[in-house]
Scaffold this motif. Structure first.
Motif, PDB file in Angstrom:
ATOM      1  N   PHE A   1       0.838  -1.194   0.000  1.00 43.81           N
ATOM      2  CA  PHE A   1       0.000   0.000   0.000  1.00 43.81           C
ATOM      3  C   PHE A   1       0.880   1.254   0.000  1.00 43.81           C
ATOM      4  O   PHE A   1       0.677   2.156  -0.812  1.00 43.81           O
ATOM      5  N   THR A   2       1.865   1.307   0.869  1.00 43.55           N
ATOM      6  CA  THR A   2       2.763   2.456   0.973  1.00 43.55           C
ATOM      7  C   THR A   2       3.605   2.590  -0.293  1.00 43.55           C
ATOM      8  O   THR A   2       3.792   3.695  -0.793  1.00 43.55           O
TER       9      THR A   2
ATOM     10  N   LYS B   1       2.814   1.586  -3.330  1.00 42.26           N
ATOM     11  CA  LYS B   1       1.917   2.034  -4.399  1.00 42.26           C
ATOM     12  C   LYS B   1       1.678   3.536  -4.285  1.00 42.26           C
ATOM     13  O   LYS B   1       1.765   4.261  -5.262  1.00 42.26           O
ATOM     14  N   ARG B   2       1.404   3.983  -3.077  1.00 40.36           N
ATOM     15  CA  ARG B   2       1.161   5.405  -2.808  1.00 40.36           C
ATOM     16  C   ARG B   2       2.366   6.241  -3.216  1.00 40.36           C
ATOM     17  O   ARG B   2       2.242   7.261  -3.883  1.00 40.36           O
TER      18      ARG B   2
ATOM     19  N   SER C   1      -5.834  11.200   0.115  1.00 39.56           N
ATOM     20  CA  SER C   1      -6.108   9.758   0.195  1.00 39.56           C
ATOM     21  C   SER C   1      -5.581   9.045  -1.053  1.00 39.56           C
ATOM     22  O   SER C   1      -5.445   9.647  -2.120  1.00 39.56           O
ATOM     23  N   LEU C   2      -5.306   7.757  -0.911  1.00 38.63           N
ATOM     24  CA  LEU C   2      -4.819   6.957  -2.035  1.00 38.63           C
ATOM     25  C   LEU C   2      -5.834   6.989  -3.174  1.00 38.63           C
ATOM     26  O   LEU C   2      -5.466   7.101  -4.338  1.00 38.63           O
ATOM     27  N   TYR C   3      -7.119   6.936  -2.833  1.00 39.41           N
ATOM     28  CA  TYR C   3      -8.173   6.979  -3.846  1.00 39.41           C
ATOM     29  C   TYR C   3      -8.063   8.245  -4.687  1.00 39.41           C
ATOM     30  O   TYR C   3      -8.081   8.197  -5.912  1.00 39.41           O
TER      31      TYR C   3
ATOM     32  N   MET D   1      -4.987   8.180  -6.938  1.00 33.98           N
ATOM     33  CA  MET D   1      -5.154   7.291  -8.096  1.00 33.98           C
ATOM     34  C   MET D   1      -6.081   7.923  -9.129  1.00 33.98           C
ATOM     35  O   MET D   1      -5.809   7.856 -10.334  1.00 33.98           O
TER      36      MET D   1
END
Length: 54
Positions: free
Chosen positions: A11-12, A14-15, A39-41, A44
């Motif tokens: 997760f980290t 990817k972020r 936020s990651l969302y 992206m």
């Protein structure tokens, strides 16, 4: 007892990758907030939009 190094989560990673990609596209803020505060969302979504636009 030896301490075991725990690798960063995917997760980290990817972020981090997405933030790097946005910075390369000269995107430093989303909705007035720093990328690291977003936020990651949101990251992206913005990444995908800038990818399609360019």
């Amino acid at each position: 007892m030896k301490m075991v190094q725990i690798p960063e989560s995917k997760f980290t990673d990817k972020r981090e990758t997405i933030i790097q990609g946005l910075v390369e596209k000269n995107v430093f803020k989303i909705n007035g907030r720093q990328l690291y505060e977003t936020s990651l969302y949101e990251l992206m979504k913005t990444y995908t939009e800038t990818d399609q636009a360019g």
